[in-house]
Design a protein around this motif. Structure first.
Motif, mmCIF file in Angstrom:
data_model
loop_
_atom_site.group_PDB
_atom_site.id
_atom_site.type_symbol
_atom_site.label_atom_id
_atom_site.label_comp_id
_atom_site.label_asym_id
_atom_site.label_seq_id
_atom_site.Cartn_x
_atom_site.Cartn_y
_atom_site.Cartn_z
ATOM 1 N N LEU A 168 31.035 -9.371 57.844
ATOM 2 C CA LEU A 168 32.108 -8.980 58.762
ATOM 3 C C LEU A 168 32.387 -10.044 59.816
ATOM 4 O O LEU A 168 33.512 -10.142 60.310
ATOM 5 C CB LEU A 168 31.761 -7.657 59.438
ATOM 6 N N SER A 169 31.378 -10.828 60.172
ATOM 7 C CA SER A 169 31.622 -11.870 61.170
ATOM 8 C C SER A 169 32.675 -12.859 60.682
ATOM 9 O O SER A 169 33.523 -13.320 61.462
ATOM 10 C CB SER A 169 30.323 -12.603 61.506
ATOM 11 N N PHE A 223 35.224 -17.153 40.915
ATOM 12 C CA PHE A 223 34.732 -15.857 40.440
ATOM 13 C C PHE A 223 34.844 -14.812 41.548
ATOM 14 O O PHE A 223 35.386 -13.720 41.345
ATOM 15 C CB PHE A 223 33.278 -15.974 39.983
ATOM 16 N N TRP A 224 34.346 -15.143 42.744
ATOM 17 C CA TRP A 224 34.410 -14.184 43.836
ATOM 18 C C TRP A 224 35.837 -13.968 44.311
ATOM 19 O O TRP A 224 36.180 -12.878 44.785
ATOM 20 C CB TRP A 224 33.522 -14.634 44.995
ATOM 21 N N GLY A 225 36.663 -14.994 44.168
ATOM 22 C CA GLY A 225 38.074 -14.812 44.491
ATOM 23 C C GLY A 225 38.727 -13.785 43.587
ATOM 24 O O GLY A 225 39.508 -12.939 44.044
ATOM 25 N N VAL A 282 34.905 -14.335 50.218
ATOM 26 C CA VAL A 282 34.705 -15.568 49.445
ATOM 27 C C VAL A 282 33.783 -16.531 50.186
ATOM 28 O O VAL A 282 32.944 -17.200 49.579
ATOM 29 C CB VAL A 282 36.062 -16.233 49.125
ATOM 30 N N LYS A 283 33.916 -16.592 51.511
ATOM 31 C CA LYS A 283 33.094 -17.506 52.288
ATOM 32 C C LYS A 283 31.622 -17.102 52.308
ATOM 33 O O LYS A 283 30.744 -17.963 52.433
ATOM 34 C CB LYS A 283 33.614 -17.567 53.733
ATOM 35 N N THR A 284 31.339 -15.813 52.234
ATOM 36 C CA THR A 284 29.953 -15.359 52.388
ATOM 37 C C THR A 284 29.324 -14.830 51.114
ATOM 38 O O THR A 284 28.104 -14.643 51.079
ATOM 39 C CB THR A 284 29.873 -14.239 53.450
ATOM 40 N N ALA A 285 30.121 -14.563 50.090
ATOM 41 C CA ALA A 285 29.580 -13.931 48.875
ATOM 42 C C ALA A 285 28.428 -14.734 48.289
ATOM 43 O O ALA A 285 27.374 -14.185 47.951
ATOM 44 C CB ALA A 285 30.687 -13.754 47.841
ATOM 45 N N ARG A 286 28.633 -16.034 48.187
ATOM 46 C CA ARG A 286 27.611 -16.874 47.581
ATOM 47 C C ARG A 286 26.355 -16.913 48.450
ATOM 48 O O ARG A 286 25.225 -16.896 47.945
ATOM 49 C CB ARG A 286 28.176 -18.284 47.388
#
Length: 704
Positions: free
Chosen positions: A595-596, A346-348, A617-621
């Motif tokens: 941003l990190s 979804f975030w992708g 994608v890595k941080t959205a969740r």
């Protein structure tokens, strides 16, 4: 971070025992914190009104009653019939608690009786002046209140001490209820996020320890400086909320490293080097944001800074010591991160859409935020008064009724006429009385005393103390030109409130300067970029503007006020400061998380588009989960009947939703994509990557 990881990994049980033991000791020490914190601290001690009131109090005694008691004559009786019972009850009050004897309708002189009885003879007043400083006068109210009530006679209490006790007591009950509701819900959501009870319990345990430690630290701080009771509230709120945020971020990163094939010790070390470093910078940013509150003269605002800084520092410290120790001992039980194909796909898809049309997304989201911010033009600031209580509350009703029934029920305005070369002449005194009486909103002016070189007047007003109409009257009085050779100082509750709001507005730019400077400097160090910190500050203020626009629309404009059960009127300036500090801090906090990962991917060799995709994608969740948890923790305050507490709860809900969705997940990726290589420009040499881009891409699924 690597050195700290080695220490924790070498002796996890020792670290756990020492730190947890210390926090428990702090919790024991903090058990008596309620007796040490102050219930006052709302005024600017250097203001004209504070100086005027203190001068009059020192020479002539207090002029503004702490408690106003209204007695209602029972049916078939008269004021003279109930007089003996009232006087007997009042005589039982310890004189040591009083600044001067209680004055009532039954013991006052003939000239004062008209002020202390209603025109229809159904009501009479007693006015109580308590001894001690403002905090002492508020704290003894619960002791004296039962003795003011007369059996068989309907008794209503009001006054600044009574109102403050009612609001403070309700806010404490609200805090307990909020924690009782939010903690179980938080644990349930964390179980769903992590897919297991053990992993979910780690952040909650850290939060509990942070709150215990904060109570002990506040208790010690209260020994050396004035600390408001609101420091306890904000420390509980942020200690729990930020510990959960940090724990969520660290545990998620640890599970990612395990999923990437690293052993437990290596996974903890890599988590420290990446997520741990981010947590440390995030905590520094929040600490700097709340350090801005130290520019205000009001003790209550500085106390918010004390409580928040202590809570954030402890949440970060415990997350970087206790949590890794728990992972070292029990990490094998929580396992690797389970695949979240549906969520990540979804975030992708969302980020791919943003990357394809960054200009459109920027314009649309920016327009939405500006629409939200538009009502800010109608923002009005005030202070917490009787309207903080819900409509129908007994004390609020009493305050409103007393204003119309008794001019002596409100403090009105204390006017001090100073002579430049000795006592003011009689002509100057008469001219001042005439000028005060001519001001619209003034009911009556009386001379209450004189000292060496000044004369004191009391102006009774038509409107309730600290209301907008009363504030306008004070402004008109201050606009008067005093007689030649004299100076006119204005005091009283309304003037104190007006001066407090003015001092907050005056100091606000300095608070913002502290926050912005610290944020830009710290983010420049963290990201080795000049553009990214400036963008972060700009977006934080855009998020703030949108949040306060909606709050102004509700609380000042009255829209949805009935549905939400809040009073319409000026927004308390102190609550404005609190929301600015919290929202600005959280905005940059989430910015650091997002941003990190983008910077990490870019340093590993990814281009801008790929870095944006990987980072989002890595941080959205994690960001949406963290925001959801904070919405629950702070949103529980919307259940409070107090308007300021609902303002805090609604403000946090609006800010978190706006920031975690529209800003972080849409506007930030769009702007980073639009700025391209400019994002990464720096006059410094960039650091090497902790992992090659192929590894960073790992577990970042392509769009289905």
């Amino acid at each position: 971070m690597t050195a700290l990881a080695r220490v924790v990994l070498a002796r996890p049980r020792t670290v756990l025992a020492v730190v947890v033991g210390l926090m428990l000791l702090c919790g024991v020490l903090g058990a008596g914190v309620a007796d040490k914190v102050s219930a006052a601290g709302f005024i600017d001690p250097g203001s004209e009104s504070a100086r005027a009131d203190q001068l009059v109090r020192d020479h002539l005694g207090p002029q503004n009653p702490d408690i106003v008691v209204r007695y209602t004559v029972p049916e078939g009786q008269t004021l003279d019939d109930i007089g003996p019972r009232v006087q007997e009850s009042l005589a039982g009050i310890d004189p040591a608690l009083l600044q001067k004897p209680i004055e009532s309708y039954w013991n006052s002189g003939f000239g004062r009786q008209e002020f202390l009885r209603s025109a229809d003879g159904r009501y009479a007043l007693a006015v109580v002046f308590l001894a001690g400083d403002a905090s002492k006068r508020i704290s003894v109210y619960p002791e004296i209140a039962p003795q003011l009530r007369v059996p068989g006679v309907e008794t209503d209490l009001s006054g600044l001490s009574a109102l403050s006790d009612e609001i403070n007591g309700q806010s404490q009950r609200d805090l307990i209820r909020a924690e009782a509701i939010s903690l179980p819900l938080t644990l349930i959501i964390l179980v769903v996020v992590f897919g297991g009870l053990i992993a979910a319990s780690f952040p909650v345990a850290i939060g509990g320890l942070a709150v215990l430690g904060a109570m002990g630290a506040i208790r010690l701080l209260a020994e050396v400086t004035e600390v408001s009771t609101f420091a306890v509230n904000i420390a509980s709120l942020l200690g729990l909320g930020m510990a959960i945020d940090y724990g969520l971020f660290l545990v998620t990163r640890f599970r990612e490293e395990i999923a990437a094939g690293h052993d437990q010790a290596s996974a903890i070390t890599r988590t420290y080097a990446t997520a741990g470093r981010t947590v440390a910078f995030s905590a520094l940013l929040l600490i700097c944001a709340f350090a801005g509150t130290f520019v205000f003269p009001q003790a209550v605002l500085r106390s918010l800074g004390f409580g928040a800084i202590i809570a954030v520092a402890l949440a970060a410290t415990l997350s970087l010591t206790v949590l890794p120790a728990l992972l070292a001992l029990f990490g094998t039980r929580i396992g690797a991160a389970r695949t979240r194909d549906r969520t990540e796909r979804f975030w992708g898809r969302v980020v791919d859409f943003v990357l394809r049309r960054p200009g459109l997304v920027t314009v649309v989201v920016g327009a939405i935020l500006l629409v939200f911010a538009a009502p800010l033009t109608g923002l009005r600031l005030g202070d917490i008064d009787h309207r903080a209580l819900p409509a129908g509350n007994e004390m609020r009703t009493t305050v409103e009724e007393l204003t119309t029934q008794f001019p002596a029920a409100s403090s009105g305005v204390t006017a001090v006429l100073h002579g430049a070369d000795g006592p003011p002449q009689s002509a100057a005194v008469d001219a001042t009385v005439s000028a005060l009486n001519a001001v619209d909103g003034v009911r009556q002016v009386v001379q209450v005393g004189r000292a060496e070189d000044f004369v004191v007047f009391h102006a009774f007003l038509h409107d309730t103390d600290r209301s907008e109409a009363a504030t306008a009257t004070v402004r008109d009085i201050r606009a008067l030109t005093p007689p030649e050779g004299t100076a006119l100082w204005i005091g009283g509750d309304t003037a104190v409130t007006a001066d407090s709001v003015h001092s907050i507005i005056t100091a606000m730019p300095w608070m913002i300067l502290v926050m912005v400077t610290a944020t830009v400097l710290l983010l420049s160090v963290a990201f080795r970029s000049i553009v990214l910190p400036l963008k972060a500050v700009f977006l934080a203020f855009l998020s703030l503007a949108a949040t306060f626009g909606v709050l102004t629309w509700i609380f000042c404009g009255g829209n949805l006020a009935g549905v939400l059960g809040v009073s319409t009127g000026p927004i308390a300036a102190g609550m404005l400061v609190l929301i600015i500090a919290v929202v600005f801090g959280l905005s940059t906090d989430y910015e650091v998380f997002l941003l990190s990962r983008m910077v990490e991917a870019h340093d590993a060799g990814a281009d801008t588009a790929e870095a944006v995709r990987i980072g989002t994608v890595k941080t959205a969740r994690v960001i949406t989960a963290a925001a959801t948890l904070l919405v629950i923790v702070t949103g529980a305050f919307t259940l409070s009947p107090l308007t300021p507490m609902r303002f805090l709860g609604l403000g946090m809900i609006i800010a978190l939703i706006v920031d975690a969705t529209l800003v972080r997940m849409l506007l930030v990726p769009a702007l980073v994509q639009l700025m391209g290589p400019a994002n990464w420009w720096t006059p410094y040499r960039r650091r090497g990557s902790p992992a090659p881009v192929e590894q960073v891409r790992e577990h970042t699924p392509a769009t289905a």
